[in-house]
Design a protein around this motif. Sequence first.
Motif, short mmCIF file in Angstrom:
data_model
loop_
_atom_site.label_atom_id
_atom_site.label_comp_id
_atom_site.label_asym_id
_atom_site.label_seq_id
_atom_site.Cartn_x
_atom_site.Cartn_y
_atom_site.Cartn_z
N CYS A 81 46.53 63.23 53.09
CA CYS A 81 47.94 63.13 53.48
C CYS A 81 48.12 61.77 54.14
CB CYS A 81 48.36 64.27 54.40
SG CYS A 81 47.36 64.50 55.88
N ALA A 82 49.36 61.29 54.18
CA ALA A 82 49.57 59.90 54.61
C ALA A 82 50.87 59.75 55.38
CB ALA A 82 49.58 58.98 53.39
N LEU A 83 50.83 58.84 56.34
CA LEU A 83 52.01 58.39 57.08
C LEU A 83 52.58 57.18 56.36
CD1 LEU A 83 53.72 58.62 59.74
CD2 LEU A 83 52.15 56.90 60.69
N LEU A 84 53.89 57.20 56.10
CA LEU A 84 54.53 56.17 55.29
C LEU A 84 55.76 55.60 56.00
CD1 LEU A 84 54.64 58.38 52.08
CD2 LEU A 84 52.92 56.63 52.54
N ALA A 85 56.12 54.36 55.64
CA ALA A 85 57.40 53.81 56.06
C ALA A 85 58.49 54.14 55.05
CB ALA A 85 57.29 52.30 56.22
N GLY A 86 58.11 54.73 53.92
CA GLY A 86 59.01 55.12 52.84
C GLY A 86 58.19 55.34 51.58
N GLY A 87 58.78 56.03 50.60
CA GLY A 87 58.14 56.18 49.32
C GLY A 87 57.47 57.50 49.02
N GLY A 88 57.50 58.45 49.97
CA GLY A 88 56.76 59.69 49.79
C GLY A 88 57.33 60.63 48.75
#
Length: 320
Positions: A81-88
């Motif tokens: 799983c990942a933390l994103l600034a956008g794009g999920g």
Amino acid sequence: MKALQGVEGRLEWMDRPVPLCDVGQVCIKVAAAGLNRADLLQKAGLYPPPPGASDTLGLECAGVIAEVGPGSAWQVGDRVCALLAGGGMAEDVVVDARHVLPVPERLSLAEAAALPEVYATAWLNLFRLGALQPGEKVLLHAGASGVGSAAIQLCKAFGNPCWVSVGSAERLAYCESLGAQGGALRDENLDDLRDFGPFDMILDPVGGNYAALNLDLLARDGRWVNIGLMGGRKAELDLALLLGKRVQLIGSTLRNRDDQYKAELIGELRRNVWPLFDEGRLQPRLEKRFPAKDADAAFDALASNRIAGKVVLVLDETLA
């Protein structure tokens, strides 16, 4: 690939090129993405992504690594799983490999998609900025939200009694089931919170119309961390009270922090928080999951303010 965009207040699935995976990055085949209030704001045109970030919605996701750039220790096929600034909210997303976490063994990918943003936010503001110490008392406004649900569990795990403000008796019972000591209903009398204070720290996503109450409820040397403006952006404060109590007022955002800061934060989560999922001391609070075709219903559910916990959009049912 298909990617979900906010276009003039509506949602639209658009064709986008599959992002390229560069040095220090990984490409994730997305199974599911968590919804957050930032997505509602971005859809409405009120919260654009930071410069250089994807304009696709989604600040967190879970899936399977499809490609690994040079310099990363992750392997193709890893469940992450990942933390994103956008794009999920897209079929594929490329992310800094340092912003990726392993999916706890007991959890599905849909459950894991509900973790990165809320636990990163809760940990950052409670322990990194709020400098919370064992035994200190905490007040969590919007306690039944995704961040609130994570914060209650972290408070319980690290020895901090906490109380909440919520919108209904049912949501208060939900918070108490996670470990909150009690709380007050915002539509009745928040002054009842005085019976539980003073508080050493307040985590507040409301802002404006709670400001004076927060200052009154804080103990001497208390910390007030503001992370949102659901109650407005302006307030009148008695600064003499702020000085007299030596209160620290801290404004905090996560999305626009730099990559190194986020990498350090994710490292702290992996060391201090992720083992608690394997031990069963923390649980994902996945309230509702929606297929990609029902994205509008998912956003409406989150906007209703009747959700306790998290909403997740499933992009690949075969993985989630």
